[in-house]
Design a protein around this motif. Structure first.
Motif, PDB file in Angstrom:
ATOM      1  N   ALA A 103      96.661  27.235  32.821  1.00 51.58           N
ATOM      2  CA  ALA A 103      95.222  27.525  32.724  1.00 51.58           C
ATOM      3  C   ALA A 103      94.433  26.304  32.266  1.00 51.58           C
ATOM      4  CB  ALA A 103      94.988  28.711  31.790  1.00 51.58           C
ATOM      5  N   PRO A 104      94.860  25.612  31.181  1.00 47.55           N
ATOM      6  CA  PRO A 104      94.134  24.372  30.814  1.00 47.55           C
ATOM      7  C   PRO A 104      94.195  23.309  31.906  1.00 47.55           C
ATOM      8  CG  PRO A 104      95.546  25.120  29.007  1.00 47.55           C
ATOM      9  CD  PRO A 104      95.922  25.916  30.204  1.00 47.55           C
ATOM     10  N   LEU A 105      95.312  23.276  32.647  1.00 50.69           N
ATOM     11  CA  LEU A 105      95.418  22.291  33.729  1.00 50.69           C
ATOM     12  C   LEU A 105      94.419  22.598  34.835  1.00 50.69           C
ATOM     13  CD1 LEU A 105      99.306  21.929  33.966  1.00 50.69           C
ATOM     14  CD2 LEU A 105      97.686  20.518  32.684  1.00 50.69           C
ATOM     15  N   ARG A 106      94.229  23.901  35.118  1.00 51.52           N
ATOM     16  CA  ARG A 106      93.234  24.268  36.125  1.00 51.52           C
ATOM     17  C   ARG A 106      91.833  23.913  35.655  1.00 51.52           C
ATOM     18  NH1 ARG A 106      96.430  28.992  36.596  1.00 51.52           N
ATOM     19  NH2 ARG A 106      94.920  30.165  35.372  1.00 51.52           N
ATOM     20  N   LYS A 107      91.574  24.119  34.347  1.00 49.92           N
ATOM     21  CA  LYS A 107      90.276  23.717  33.799  1.00 49.92           C
ATOM     22  C   LYS A 107      90.081  22.210  33.935  1.00 49.92           C
ATOM     23  CE  LYS A 107      88.818  27.742  32.325  1.00 49.92           C
ATOM     24  NZ  LYS A 107      87.569  28.354  32.864  1.00 49.92           N
ATOM     25  N   MET A 108      91.162  21.469  33.689  1.00 47.92           N
ATOM     26  CA  MET A 108      91.070  20.012  33.836  1.00 47.92           C
ATOM     27  C   MET A 108      90.813  19.638  35.292  1.00 47.92           C
ATOM     28  SD  MET A 108      94.081  18.656  31.323  1.00 47.92           S
ATOM     29  CE  MET A 108      94.192  19.248  29.624  1.00 47.92           C
ATOM     30  N   ARG A 109      91.463  20.361  36.211  1.00 44.40           N
ATOM     31  CA  ARG A 109      91.231  20.079  37.629  1.00 44.40           C
ATOM     32  C   ARG A 109      89.782  20.360  38.004  1.00 44.40           C
ATOM     33  NH1 ARG A 109      93.847  24.164  41.674  1.00 44.40           N
ATOM     34  NH2 ARG A 109      92.112  25.319  40.779  1.00 44.40           N
ATOM     35  N   GLU A 110      89.226  21.486  37.507  1.00 44.68           N
ATOM     36  CA  GLU A 110      87.826  21.798  37.784  1.00 44.68           C
ATOM     37  C   GLU A 110      86.906  20.740  37.185  1.00 44.68           C
ATOM     38  OE1 GLU A 110      87.296  25.665  36.207  1.00 44.68           O
ATOM     39  OE2 GLU A 110      88.563  26.670  37.710  1.00 44.68           O
ATOM     40  N   ALA A 111      87.251  20.307  35.947  1.00 46.39           N
ATOM     41  CA  ALA A 111      86.431  19.267  35.322  1.00 46.39           C
ATOM     42  C   ALA A 111      86.513  17.961  36.097  1.00 46.39           C
ATOM     43  CB  ALA A 111      86.885  19.053  33.876  1.00 46.39           C
ATOM     44  N   THR A 112      87.718  17.654  36.598  1.00 45.06           N
ATOM     45  CA  THR A 112      87.878  16.441  37.396  1.00 45.06           C
ATOM     46  C   THR A 112      87.069  16.523  38.685  1.00 45.06           C
ATOM     47  OG1 THR A 112      90.119  16.212  36.513  1.00 45.06           O
ATOM     48  CG2 THR A 112      89.574  14.911  38.450  1.00 45.06           C
ATOM     49  N   SER A 113      87.049  17.721  39.302  1.00 48.85           N
ATOM     50  CA  SER A 113      86.222  17.905  40.509  1.00 48.85           C
ATOM     51  C   SER A 113      84.745  17.710  40.182  1.00 48.85           C
ATOM     52  CB  SER A 113      86.457  19.298  41.092  1.00 48.85           C
ATOM     53  OG  SER A 113      87.819  19.469  41.451  1.00 48.85           O
ATOM     54  N   SER A 114      84.336  18.194  38.989  1.00 52.78           N
ATOM     55  CA  SER A 114      82.945  17.979  38.569  1.00 52.78           C
ATOM     56  C   SER A 114      82.659  16.494  38.375  1.00 52.78           C
ATOM     57  CB  SER A 114      82.662  18.741  37.276  1.00 52.78           C
ATOM     58  OG  SER A 114      82.844  20.136  37.453  1.00 52.78           O
ATOM     59  N   PHE A 115      83.646  15.765  37.800  1.00 52.05           N
ATOM     60  CA  PHE A 115      83.471  14.320  37.647  1.00 52.05           C
ATOM     61  C   PHE A 115      83.277  13.661  38.999  1.00 52.05           C
ATOM     62  CE2 PHE A 115      86.053  14.182  33.441  1.00 52.05           C
ATOM     63  CZ  PHE A 115      85.022  14.883  32.829  1.00 52.05           C
ATOM     64  N   ALA A 116      84.083  14.121  39.992  1.00 50.09           N
ATOM     65  CA  ALA A 116      83.972  13.517  41.327  1.00 50.09           C
ATOM     66  C   ALA A 116      82.598  13.749  41.931  1.00 50.09           C
ATOM     67  CB  ALA A 116      85.057  14.078  42.243  1.00 50.09           C
ATOM     68  N   LYS A 117      81.924  14.849  41.513  1.00 54.18           N
ATOM     69  CA  LYS A 117      80.590  15.152  42.022  1.00 54.18           C
ATOM     70  C   LYS A 117      79.499  14.520  41.174  1.00 54.18           C
ATOM     71  CE  LYS A 117      82.097  19.588  43.924  1.00 54.18           C
ATOM     72  NZ  LYS A 117      81.960  21.071  43.829  1.00 54.18           N
ATOM     73  N   GLY A 118      79.892  13.773  40.136  1.00 55.96           N
ATOM     74  CA  GLY A 118      78.912  13.087  39.299  1.00 55.96           C
ATOM     75  C   GLY A 118      78.444  13.893  38.102  1.00 55.96           C
ATOM     76  N   LYS A 119      79.092  15.051  37.812  1.00 55.63           N
ATOM     77  CA  LYS A 119      78.736  15.861  36.651  1.00 55.63           C
ATOM     78  C   LYS A 119      79.742  15.565  35.544  1.00 55.63           C
ATOM     79  CE  LYS A 119      76.978  19.562  39.625  1.00 55.63           C
ATOM     80  NZ  LYS A 119      77.132  20.991  40.001  1.00 55.63           N
ATOM     81  N   PHE A 120      79.286  14.819  34.541  1.00 52.43           N
ATOM     82  CA  PHE A 120      80.187  14.364  33.483  1.00 52.43           C
ATOM     83  C   PHE A 120      80.039  15.170  32.195  1.00 52.43           C
ATOM     84  CE2 PHE A 120      79.289  10.727  36.218  1.00 52.43           C
ATOM     85  CZ  PHE A 120      80.574  10.388  36.598  1.00 52.43           C
TER      86      PHE A 120
END
Length: 591
Positions: free
Chosen positions: A202-219
């Motif tokens: 579950a935390p890894l999925r959250k990290m993946r979602e956060a990483t996807s947000s980073f890729a979209k420029g949302k930090f």
């Protein structure tokens, strides 16, 4: 397929396969253990029963009664053989012909025959029909033998045997229970493994979602910290990284915006090139420069090709001939200086930056300075030469009569006045351009004012056979102006018009009342001004009479002074002309 490629699927499958393998091995071992346990229990019971029967037969005085007692104490599925000796065998009544263990099998079996020879306990799992043991264990029988002493001279034995088929049902029940337990264990393991893997990932999925947000420029995305283990520490490190990344990106964006603002606000054009000469970045002045160059050379703007001079400078920079290259070119009548400097990546030149500076105004001012010096020198040289020549004539007594001397002195006086007028006009122009113009404004009736100024030139107009016109039949109106300065403007314009209008022509002064001001026109039918000279008529020392004929040509400062006077009133002045048809000067004065 996507589930099996995920960490949840892989972790779940790994735990499930590992537990299934362990349960499979454990099930095999348990089945073997319980099967051997049941066989051992049967063997133990048969041994105990056989010892009881042997004890009864050895102690009971009546053989017949002892034998009957032996038949009675065994179960129906247990068969009893009483061997008085190797030749005499008594079989229990419950033995059917198909279940009968033949005497020869016992006598010829090495293991079972030891009960007679060695007088010791024996047991063996055999096929009662004398063949090899069946592959299915439950079709075999287990035989137990104990020594028996019924007479002093004979060695006997008691044999009990039982088919293992009686424990088949028990073994099957045990097998079912073990398998059921294994299935339940696998099910629980599946649920536990899925729960565990889901909780871990579950935390890894959250990290993946956060990483996807980073890729979209949302930090600003953060990972929730649910545990204090390694995954929790990874989440803390991830959030710290996100915070630093957001800080760095904000800093980079601020620097980028600051650099973009600096580039946009620069008066000079800036063009950045990569190693192959492709244009990367430009600012607005550089865009205008390139657009003018593309237009002049009929190039397509989409090609992003640099001007030839810049390409040559880039080639020299990339070849490291010099650290900086400077060139000058003219585009659409404007002069540009180009400075190209290299951009380094370590020791390698990765590109170049070109600064394009518009030097048109500097070149124009430089030309004006040179023209000013030449014009002042020319304007002063003529009267000074005349003063010198006529003074020498007086000194040398060339003038014979008093009239000739008076004529010479008059010329010297006129030329001195001309020099004074030139110097005064230069001083006035310098004060005006420095912003030191002092206007003495007052309310003036404009029609009457223009009529008075026009009448001053009626005599000169008649002498030159030029009609000087001014008609105004509308109501009078007043404006707040400096009458002396505006009279100076009108005098200059009317005098220029009369001097450049041939005989039979006309000069008309007109005006037009506007909502917030008045426009005054001076129109002539003279020779006109060439189109290429129109932008320069208000420059210092401009003269339409290129021959500078003395007597007809002025100092060339009148229109420049007129422009400064009108602008000091908050107005504007303009000119329209066609060569050979005439010229119209107009200036606007606000109320």
């Amino acid at each position: 397929m996507k589930f099996w490629r995920s960490i949840v699927g892989k972790l779940w499958a790994t735990i499930l396969l590992l537990v299934s393998f362990v349960l499979f091995v454990l099930t095999i071992l348990l089945l073997g253990f319980f099967e051997n346990y049941h066989v051992n229990q049967v063997e133990k019971e048969l041994s105990n029963t056989a010892e009881k029967i042997a004890d009864i037969l050895a102690r009971h005085p009546n053989e017949k009664i002892g034998t009957e007692m032996a038949w009675e104490i065994v179960d129906s599925h247990v068969h009893v053989i009483i061997a008085k000796n190797k030749d005499t065998f008594l079989y229990s009544p419950n033995i059917s012909p198909k279940d009968k263990l033949d005497r020869s099998v016992i006598i010829h079996d090495k293991q079972l025959s030891k009960v007679f020879k060695n007088k010791k306990y024996v047991q063996k799992e055999i096929n009662i029909h004398g063949g090899k043991k069946f592959s299915n264990r439950y079709e075999n029988s287990i035989v137990v033998g104990v020594p028996l002493k019924m007479s002093p001279n004979e060695n006997g034995a008691v044999f009990l045997y039982q088919s293992l088929e009686v424990i088949k049902e028990t073994s099957e029940q045990t097998t079912k229970l073990i398998i059921l337990a294994a299935v339940i264990a696998i099910f629980l393991t599946t649920v536990f493994a899925f729960f565990l893997s889901t909780r871990i990932t579950a935390p890894l999925r959250k990290m993946r979602e956060a990483t996807s947000s980073f890729a979209k420029g949302k930090f600003d995305a953060k990972v929730p910290i649910l545990t204090s283990d390694e995954i929790g520490e990874l989440g803390i490190a991830f959030n710290h990284m996100a915070k630093r990344l957001q800080f760095n990106m904000n800093a980079l964006n601020q620097e980028k915006e600051q650099l973009a603002s600096i580039l946009r606000s620069m008066a000079d054009g800036v063009i950045t090139f990569n190693r192959d000469g492709t244009i990367l970045i430009t600012n607005p002045p550089a865009d205008r420069f390139l657009q003018n160059w593309y237009y002049e050379h009929r190039e397509d703007e989409q090609t992003e090709t640099a001007p030839t001079l810049i390409q040559e400078l880039l080639g020299k920079v990339f070849r490291r001939e010099e650290s900086e290259q400077i060139g000058e070119l003219t585009v659409q009548g404007r002069t540009y200086v180009v400075i190209v400097s290299p951009l380094y990546s370590g020791e390698t030149v990765r590109g170049a930056v070109a600064v394009v500076r518009d030097m048109t105004e500097e070149r124009r001012l430089d030309k004006l300075r040179k023209d000013f010096i030449a014009n002042v020198s020319h304007e002063l040289r003529t009267p000074i030469s005349l003063l010198q020549g006529y003074s020498e004539a007086i000194i040398d007594d060339i003038a014979a009569t008093d009239e000739e001397k008076k004529e010479i002195v008059k010329i010297i006086y006129e030329e001195s006045l001309r020099m004074k007028r030139l110097v005064n006009e230069l001083l006035d122009l310098a004060r005006m351009e420095a912003g030191h113009t002092n206007l003495q404004k007052r309310e003036v009736e404009i029609p009457a004012f223009i009529k008075r100024v026009t009448n001053k030139f009626q005599g000169l107009a008649k002498d030159q056979e030029v009609r000087l016109l001014f008609d105004w039949d509308k109501p009078s109106f007043a404006a707040n102006i400096d009458p002396d300065r505006i009279e100076q403007v009108l005098t200059n314009l009317i005098d220029n018009a009369l001097r450049h209008t041939p005989k039979g022509g006309f000069v008309r002064v007109d005006m037009e009342k506007k909502q917030k001001g008045v426009v005054i026109y001076v129109i002539d039918s003279g020779s006109g001004i060439p189109e290429e000279d129109l932008p320069f008529v208000f420059e210092r020392f401009y003269k339409a009479d290129k021959a500078r004929t003395r007597g007809r040509s002025g100092t060339g400062l009148g229109l420049a002074i007129a422009k400064n006077i009108v602008e000091a009133h908050g107005g504007s002045i303009r000119v329209q002309s066609k060569l050979g048809e005439g010229t119209t000067f107009s200036f606007y004065l606000p109320y």
